[in-house]
Design a protein around this motif. Structure first.
Motif, mmCIF file in Angstrom:
data_model
loop_
_atom_site.group_PDB
_atom_site.id
_atom_site.type_symbol
_atom_site.label_atom_id
_atom_site.label_comp_id
_atom_site.label_asym_id
_atom_site.label_seq_id
_atom_site.Cartn_x
_atom_site.Cartn_y
_atom_site.Cartn_z
ATOM 1 N N LEU A 188 36.290 41.369 60.284
ATOM 2 C CA LEU A 188 37.271 42.403 60.633
ATOM 3 C C LEU A 188 38.098 42.773 59.404
ATOM 4 N N ALA A 189 38.426 41.771 58.594
ATOM 5 C CA ALA A 189 39.139 42.052 57.348
ATOM 6 C C ALA A 189 38.270 42.911 56.434
ATOM 7 N N GLY A 190 36.977 42.618 56.428
ATOM 8 C CA GLY A 190 36.041 43.399 55.622
ATOM 9 C C GLY A 190 35.983 44.847 56.087
ATOM 10 N N LEU A 191 36.006 45.037 57.395
ATOM 11 C CA LEU A 191 36.025 46.390 57.957
ATOM 12 C C LEU A 191 37.277 47.133 57.493
ATOM 13 N N ALA A 192 38.411 46.435 57.531
ATOM 14 C CA ALA A 192 39.660 47.050 57.065
ATOM 15 C C ALA A 192 39.552 47.414 55.590
ATOM 16 N N GLY A 193 38.961 46.516 54.797
ATOM 17 C CA GLY A 193 38.804 46.777 53.371
ATOM 18 C C GLY A 193 37.896 47.968 53.108
ATOM 19 N N TYR A 194 36.849 48.071 53.903
ATOM 20 C CA TYR A 194 35.914 49.193 53.797
ATOM 21 C C TYR A 194 36.657 50.507 54.038
ATOM 22 N N LEU A 195 37.466 50.533 55.092
ATOM 23 C CA LEU A 195 38.223 51.746 55.420
ATOM 24 C C LEU A 195 39.251 52.050 54.339
ATOM 25 N N MET A 233 39.260 32.663 43.252
ATOM 26 C CA MET A 233 37.942 32.688 42.621
ATOM 27 C C MET A 233 37.340 34.087 42.721
ATOM 28 N N PHE A 234 37.391 34.630 43.924
ATOM 29 C CA PHE A 234 36.871 35.983 44.125
ATOM 30 C C PHE A 234 37.626 36.976 43.254
ATOM 31 N N TYR A 235 38.935 36.805 43.222
ATOM 32 C CA TYR A 235 39.764 37.707 42.434
ATOM 33 C C TYR A 235 39.286 37.717 40.986
ATOM 34 N N TYR A 236 39.086 36.526 40.421
ATOM 35 C CA TYR A 236 38.717 36.470 39.011
ATOM 36 C C TYR A 236 37.285 36.902 38.776
ATOM 37 N N VAL A 237 36.413 36.624 39.730
ATOM 38 C CA VAL A 237 35.031 37.092 39.581
ATOM 39 C C VAL A 237 35.022 38.615 39.451
ATOM 40 N N PHE A 289 38.968 54.122 45.889
ATOM 41 C CA PHE A 289 39.255 53.293 44.735
ATOM 42 C C PHE A 289 39.383 51.843 45.177
ATOM 43 N N VAL A 290 38.783 50.932 44.435
ATOM 44 C CA VAL A 290 39.005 49.508 44.703
ATOM 45 C C VAL A 290 39.368 48.817 43.402
ATOM 46 N N ASN A 291 40.220 47.809 43.480
ATOM 47 C CA ASN A 291 40.441 46.964 42.313
ATOM 48 C C ASN A 291 40.753 45.545 42.764
ATOM 49 N N PRO A 292 40.730 44.604 41.825
ATOM 50 C CA PRO A 292 40.830 43.194 42.233
ATOM 51 C C PRO A 292 42.118 42.852 42.973
ATOM 52 N N SER A 293 43.164 43.639 42.789
ATOM 53 C CA SER A 293 44.430 43.253 43.430
ATOM 54 C C SER A 293 44.328 43.272 44.956
ATOM 55 N N MET A 294 43.339 44.004 45.478
ATOM 56 C CA MET A 294 43.099 43.961 46.928
ATOM 57 C C MET A 294 42.874 42.531 47.400
ATOM 58 N N MET A 295 42.334 41.704 46.477
ATOM 59 C CA MET A 295 41.912 40.347 46.837
ATOM 60 C C MET A 295 42.950 39.294 46.495
ATOM 61 N N SER A 296 43.999 39.692 45.813
ATOM 62 C CA SER A 296 44.895 38.686 45.234
ATOM 63 C C SER A 296 45.627 37.900 46.318
ATOM 64 N N TRP A 297 46.095 36.755 45.950
ATOM 65 C CA TRP A 297 46.778 35.924 46.940
ATOM 66 C C TRP A 297 48.119 36.522 47.322
ATOM 67 N N HIS A 298 48.662 37.418 46.451
ATOM 68 C CA HIS A 298 49.876 38.137 46.844
ATOM 69 C C HIS A 298 49.611 38.946 48.102
ATOM 70 N N HIS A 299 48.442 39.559 48.072
ATOM 71 C CA HIS A 299 48.097 40.406 49.207
ATOM 72 C C HIS A 299 47.920 39.555 50.466
ATOM 73 N N SER A 300 47.213 38.423 50.326
ATOM 74 C CA SER A 300 47.062 37.500 51.458
ATOM 75 C C SER A 300 48.425 37.085 51.983
ATOM 76 N N ALA A 325 42.767 37.961 52.045
ATOM 77 C CA ALA A 325 42.623 39.256 51.378
ATOM 78 C C ALA A 325 41.310 39.345 50.601
ATOM 79 N N ALA A 326 40.729 38.206 50.259
ATOM 80 C CA ALA A 326 39.455 38.226 49.532
ATOM 81 C C ALA A 326 38.401 38.980 50.345
ATOM 82 N N PHE A 327 38.428 38.792 51.663
ATOM 83 C CA PHE A 327 37.430 39.454 52.507
ATOM 84 C C PHE A 327 37.731 40.944 52.644
ATOM 85 N N PHE A 328 39.016 41.270 52.610
ATOM 86 C CA PHE A 328 39.441 42.667 52.599
ATOM 87 C C PHE A 328 38.902 43.345 51.335
#
Ligand SMILES: Nc1ncnc2c1ncn2[C@@H]1O[C@H](COP(=O)(O)OP(=O)(O)O)[C@@H](O)[C@H]1O
Ligand SMILES: [Mg+2]
Lengths: 273, 349
Positions: free
Chosen positions: B241-248, B142-146, B255-266, B80-83
């Motif tokens: 491909l995950a990045g493409l999905a995240g872009y869309l 790490m990405f999430y917290y950054v 709207f974007v927020n860190p929860s997109m990257m969280s390990w829950h999401h993964s 999900a970090a790449f998303f």
């Protein structure tokens, strides 16, 4: 398995550009040693395999035969010693590089891709006809060179009819044949076979012996085998290993008659190790 | 030297299986939703349209993870970090109050995500099994917290994208992503495109090697391929491909927020892939739809939806070893015992 046509074998054999001059052995192993912690599984082994030669390695269980094959093929890193293949020291090279240099191997414990079909299994190894597989768009099956290799290898071991059977659904003996087809499809320059007949019935073994008799005409072979009859009919030269060390090595007849081997190992009817 | 009997089963045209027809029918039901949705769900149509768009984006994410987990045998808990990175890239690369140019921001996004994946992959790919799970989890967090602590990206509140990206050629607006139906179809095309791309990839020499690695990497190495190299390339492709999905996704919600990257999401996406049927690609799509629809249906009915949904997932995973895709394939196969042999390889070739 069908009778093997010589033409097939010759086709399987690689172009001879890397064949070393007749004087230099294809493979020369010097002082090869492998320790696992305190246990020295292979101890200062010297070994020579010449072009056109089938060299058998025998010895009781735990003698270090499989470890030797693993060292020769880069599956294990030697603790010491040299492995000269075509004049080049390959000791310590990773397995994928050793394989690309042309040392093909089979495994004592059947090691096929169980969920894949026979065809897909051999395809994966035959695909080494391409220098690498970083090819992403063109369908694999359109690569003619690979296809030919796969068809030849299946034909050689007699699995053509079974091409679309999942490996997992095949008998043990057939899986052993598949294992051989997988090595042959890589068109190696050297064959290292670890007990290719292990667990096979007498009839299947006989077919493999026939195949090996043909293969040895074109491939240098290092054959680890338990079946003495097979060894004596296939091998030109023989190394006897015990406890990681070479007990005796030389032409089959000579080793067979050797006092040390007779006493320690081959003694009357002592084939039940 | 006539070649052996041609083994053309993998190339010859075959009538599509009933399972393939079912998948096609499901795709059609989805594709025509904007036409019949209003009539079927008056009042809720717009919400459903958005929801379906969001699920298709998740299905893309799930397919990209299936490439790693189901094919390459790399269980990642940081995918999900790449998303999220894809989403943030749109937010940060685009201008604040006008439409971002898709032709520049999308390649920049994919480049940035690919680069991040290259670094993370290079550091984690050599490890196997449980260690790979842990390292990807750690990188993901790490990405999430950054981004959670980053002022430039709005910290834990995230950041807005006020205008959807524009798709223009010489100043001419090609499609209006601001329109919900148009956006639905763009995402639908992206999802189908992702599916076809991955199918092509799996049929290529690269795909054959990657599938072998997923089954037995040591054996693949023994033949002459360096598994690490192939895994790394797959990791980067999956991440992009995950990045493409995240872009869309970012474009959809603005709207974007860190929860997109969280390990829950993964973890959720991993459940989708497993539920749908590992290593099949269409399973990932089915899993995404199944999980999201179940989620919505159960949540609307009970407060204890997490408990019910969790129990349901456990039951499904235990009773469906090949996931929803495997179940549908078995149900549509003419004879039950054919499901094991013939059908499997057809799906792969
Ligand atoms: N990876 C390993 N780690 C530790 N010990 C090993 C390993 N592989 C082999 N051995 C040990 O090395 C010795 C030789 O084993 P092996 O080469 O398999 O013998 P053989 O093939 O002749 O039966 C045995 O004592 C075995 O237990
Ligand atoms: Mg052994």
């Amino acid at each position: 398995m069908k009778t093997v046509a010589k033409a097939d074998i010759r086709r399987m054999q690689h172009a001879s550009k890397a064949t070393p001059p007749a004087a230099e052995p294809v493979m020369r192993v010097e002082g090869l040693t492998k320790s696992f912690g305190g246990l020295t599984a292979v101890a200062r082994v010297d070994l020579i395999v010449n072009a056109g030669e089938a060299h058998a390695v025998i010895g009781p269980n735990g003698a270090g035969k499989s470890t030797l094959v693993n060292l020769l093929t880069g599956h294990l890193k030697p603790s010491a010693g040299r492995i000269l293949f075509g004049g080049r020291d390959i000791a310590g090279l990773p397995a994928h590089k050793v394989a690309r240099l042309g040392i093909g191997r089979s495994y004592q414990k059947t090691n096929v891709f169980a969920p894949l079909t026979v065809w897909e299994n051999v395809w994966l190894t035959g695909q080494t006809a391409l220098p690498h597989a970083m090819r992403f768009l063109r369908p694999a099956h359109t690569h003619k060179a690979v296809r030919e290799r796969v068809e030849e290898a299946l034909e050689l071991v007699g699995l053509t009819d079974r091409a679309h059977t999942p490996a997992a659904a095949m008998s043990h003996g057939e899986q052993r044949q598949l294992e051989l087809a997988m090595v042959l499809a890589t068109k190696p320059r050297f064959l290292a076979l670890d007990e290719p007949m292990a667990g096979m019935g007498p009839e299947e073994s006989e077919k493999v012996v026939d195949l090996l008799l043909e293969l040895r005409k074109t491939y240098p072979v290092l054959l680890v085998e338990h079946d003495m009859d097979a060894v004596f009919s296939i091998a030109h030269t023989l190394t006897v290993m015990v406890n990681g060390r070479v007990l005796e090595s030389g032409p089959v007849e000579q080793v067979r008659e050797s006092k040390a081997v007779q006493d320690a190992y081959l003694g009357d009817g002592d084939e039940d190790y | 030297m006539t070649p052996a009997a041609p083994l053309t089963a993998s190339t010859a045209w075959q009538a599509p299986s009933r399972f393939a027809l079912l998948l096609l029918a499901l795709a059609a039901v989805l594709a025509f939703y904007p036409l019949y949705g209003e009539a079927l769900f008056p009042g809720q149509h717009d919400y459903f349209l958005q929801k379906l768009t969001a699920i298709m984006i998740l299905a893309m994410l799930a397919m990209s993870l299936d490439l790693l987990v189901g094919i390459g045998g790399m269980v990642s808990l940081g995918h999900a970090a790449f998303f999220g990175l894809g989403g943030y890239a749109l937010a940060l690369f685009g201008p604040e109050y006008e439409a971002a140019n898709l032709w520049t921001t999308l390649p920049m996004t994919l480049g940035a995500v690919g680069l991040a994946a290259l670094v993370i992959g290079a550091l984690s790919i050599r490890t196997g099994g449980i260690y790979f799970i842990m390292i990807t989890l750690a990188f993901g967090q790490m990405f999430y917290y950054v981004f959670n602590d980053a002022d430039f990206a709005g910290g834990s509140d995230g950041t807005y994208i006020y205008v959807r990206p524009a798709v223009e050629v010489f100043g001419l607006k090609l499609v209006d992503l601001g329109d919900a139906v148009t956006f639905f179809y763009v995402v639908f095309a992206a999802m189908m495109g992702t599916y076809v791309f991955l199918r092509v990839l799996l049929a290529s020499p690269f795909g054959k090697v990657l599938r072998g690695i997923g089954i037995n990497p040591q054996r693949v190495r023994g033949v002459g391929y360096n598994p690490d190299a192939y895994k790394l390339v797959a990791f980067v492709i999956g991440a992009m491909l995950a990045g493409l999905a995240g872009y869309l996704s970012a474009a959809q919600f603005g709207f974007v927020n860190p929860s997109m990257m969280s390990w829950h999401h993964s973890g959720t996406v991993l459940v989708m892939v497993i539920l749908g049927g590992l290593g099949t690609l269409h399973g990932a799509i089915l899993g995404a739809f199944a999980l999201e629809i179940l989620h919505a249906v159960i949540e609307a009915r009970t407060e204890h939806w997490l408990l019910v949904l969790g129990g349901l997932i456990i039951v499904m995973v235990l009773t469906l070893p090949k996931g929803i895709a495997g179940l549908l394939e078995r149900l549509t196969s003419p004879r039950a015992n054919r499901a094991r042999t013939g059908h499997e390889d057809r799906g792969e070739s």
